[in-house]
Design a protein around this motif. Structure first.
Motif, PDB file in Angstrom:
ATOM      1  N   ARG A   1       0.620  -1.179  -0.075  1.00 47.10           N
ATOM      2  CA  ARG A   1       0.169   0.045   0.016  1.00 47.10           C
ATOM      3  C   ARG A   1       1.010   1.320   0.023  1.00 47.10           C
ATOM      4  O   ARG A   1       1.780   1.409   0.809  1.00 47.10           O
ATOM      5  CB  ARG A   1      -0.903  -0.070   1.396  1.00 47.10           C
ATOM      6  CG  ARG A   1      -1.672   1.056   1.441  1.00 47.10           C
ATOM      7  CD  ARG A   1      -2.542   1.022   2.563  1.00 47.10           C
ATOM      8  NE  ARG A   1      -3.204   2.367   3.078  1.00 47.10           N
ATOM      9  CZ  ARG A   1      -4.564   2.603   3.142  1.00 47.10           C
ATOM     10  NH1 ARG A   1      -4.900   1.505   3.612  1.00 47.10           N
ATOM     11  NH2 ARG A   1      -5.148   3.763   3.680  1.00 47.10           N
TER      12      ARG A   1
ATOM     13  N   GLU B   1       0.492   5.285   0.245  1.00 46.27           N
ATOM     14  CA  GLU B   1      -0.300   6.547   0.326  1.00 46.27           C
ATOM     15  C   GLU B   1       0.362   7.851  -0.278  1.00 46.27           C
ATOM     16  O   GLU B   1       1.679   8.088  -0.175  1.00 46.27           O
ATOM     17  CB  GLU B   1      -0.415   6.800   1.896  1.00 46.27           C
ATOM     18  CG  GLU B   1      -1.262   5.499   2.440  1.00 46.27           C
ATOM     19  CD  GLU B   1      -1.508   6.065   3.943  1.00 46.27           C
ATOM     20  OE1 GLU B   1      -1.897   6.899   4.268  1.00 46.27           O
ATOM     21  OE2 GLU B   1      -1.734   4.926   4.547  1.00 46.27           O
TER      22      GLU B   1
ATOM     23  N   GLU C   1      -0.517  12.212  -2.126  1.00 44.69           N
ATOM     24  CA  GLU C   1      -0.922  13.346  -1.790  1.00 44.69           C
ATOM     25  C   GLU C   1      -2.656  13.244  -1.389  1.00 44.69           C
ATOM     26  O   GLU C   1      -3.167  12.508  -2.091  1.00 44.69           O
ATOM     27  CB  GLU C   1      -0.837  14.260  -2.967  1.00 44.69           C
ATOM     28  CG  GLU C   1       0.099  15.325  -2.578  1.00 44.69           C
ATOM     29  CD  GLU C   1       0.234  16.297  -3.696  1.00 44.69           C
ATOM     30  OE1 GLU C   1      -0.528  17.241  -4.064  1.00 44.69           O
ATOM     31  OE2 GLU C   1       1.392  16.052  -4.419  1.00 44.69           O
ATOM     32  N   GLY C   2      -2.897  13.883  -0.401  1.00 52.60           N
ATOM     33  CA  GLY C   2      -4.256  14.038  -0.112  1.00 52.60           C
ATOM     34  C   GLY C   2      -4.818  12.378   0.695  1.00 52.60           C
ATOM     35  O   GLY C   2      -4.199  12.133   1.348  1.00 52.60           O
ATOM     36  N   ARG C   3      -5.662  12.063   0.057  1.00 51.31           N
ATOM     37  CA  ARG C   3      -6.176  10.516   0.567  1.00 51.31           C
ATOM     38  C   ARG C   3      -5.992   9.592  -0.603  1.00 51.31           C
ATOM     39  O   ARG C   3      -6.738   8.776  -0.855  1.00 51.31           O
ATOM     40  CB  ARG C   3      -7.761  10.960   0.719  1.00 51.31           C
ATOM     41  CG  ARG C   3      -7.888  11.898   1.873  1.00 51.31           C
ATOM     42  CD  ARG C   3      -9.301  11.747   2.156  1.00 51.31           C
ATOM     43  NE  ARG C   3      -9.407  10.608   3.311  1.00 51.31           N
ATOM     44  CZ  ARG C   3     -10.447  10.592   4.098  1.00 51.31           C
ATOM     45  NH1 ARG C   3     -11.285  11.397   4.139  1.00 51.31           N
ATOM     46  NH2 ARG C   3     -10.624   9.521   4.832  1.00 51.31           N
ATOM     47  N   THR C   4      -4.896   9.849  -1.587  1.00 51.93           N
ATOM     48  CA  THR C   4      -4.489   8.890  -2.474  1.00 51.93           C
ATOM     49  C   THR C   4      -3.983   7.808  -2.034  1.00 51.93           C
ATOM     50  O   THR C   4      -3.002   7.838  -1.481  1.00 51.93           O
ATOM     51  CB  THR C   4      -3.861   9.538  -3.834  1.00 51.93           C
ATOM     52  OG1 THR C   4      -4.575  10.674  -4.410  1.00 51.93           O
ATOM     53  CG2 THR C   4      -3.627   8.450  -4.881  1.00 51.93           C
ATOM     54  N   VAL C   5      -4.984   6.639  -2.258  1.00 53.75           N
ATOM     55  CA  VAL C   5      -4.020   5.156  -2.108  1.00 53.75           C
ATOM     56  C   VAL C   5      -3.676   4.523  -3.295  1.00 53.75           C
ATOM     57  O   VAL C   5      -4.641   4.307  -3.935  1.00 53.75           O
ATOM     58  CB  VAL C   5      -4.824   4.429  -0.908  1.00 53.75           C
ATOM     59  CG1 VAL C   5      -4.073   3.078  -0.465  1.00 53.75           C
ATOM     60  CG2 VAL C   5      -4.923   5.355   0.180  1.00 53.75           C
TER      61      VAL C   5
END
Length: 139
Positions: free
Chosen positions: A113, A115, A117-121
């Motif tokens: 996984r 992670e 910028e922001g909530r980008t996964v």
């Protein structure tokens, strides 16, 4: 974990006679047959090391089995596959690919996984074999 890539990956390992039959099918269709090996079987790793030269205009599948066994002697602890290349106009691509040798222990893959910028996964696949340096991934 058994690596599932190419044709016949859902079947038990192929015998030398099975390999000969499939190679003869490729030869009968006019495809060039090659033997390749790798210790990095990631699904996106399409560039394996080539064993010898591609067998263009080879009329006998026994030569393919001979090359597979020669590759097994030197690289028996890696993945080895047979590929058949169709050079006819409009195809010019691999028509057949199947694994003919596997290491005794296949470590498999893990999902990583990342992670951003922001909530980008983002998720990616990583081979457990990559934890070791090239050439020493399989004992």
């Amino acid at each position: 974990m058994k690596l599932m890539q190419g044709q016949f990956s859902f079947l038990p390992d192929l015998s030398d006679d099975d390999i000969r039959v499939q190679a003869q099918y490729a030869i009968d269709n006019g495809w060039a047959v090659s033997v390749e090996y790798t210790d990095d079987p990631h699904p996106r790793n399409t560039y394996w090391e080539m064993w010898g030269h591609p067998m263009f205009d080879n009329p006998d599948a026994a030569a393919v089995v001979y090359e597979v066994n020669a590759c097994r002697k030197e690289h028996g602890s890696t993945y080895i596959r047979v590929i058949a290349f169709d050079s006819s106009p409009g195809w010019e691509s691999i028509r057949m690919s199947f694994i003919v040798n596997r290491p005794e222990v296949e470590p498999g893959f893990r999902v990583v996984r990342q992670e951003g910028e922001g909530r980008t996964v983002r998720y990616t696949i990583e081979s457990y074999a990559m934890r070791e340096p090239e050439g020493s991934r399989y004992a």
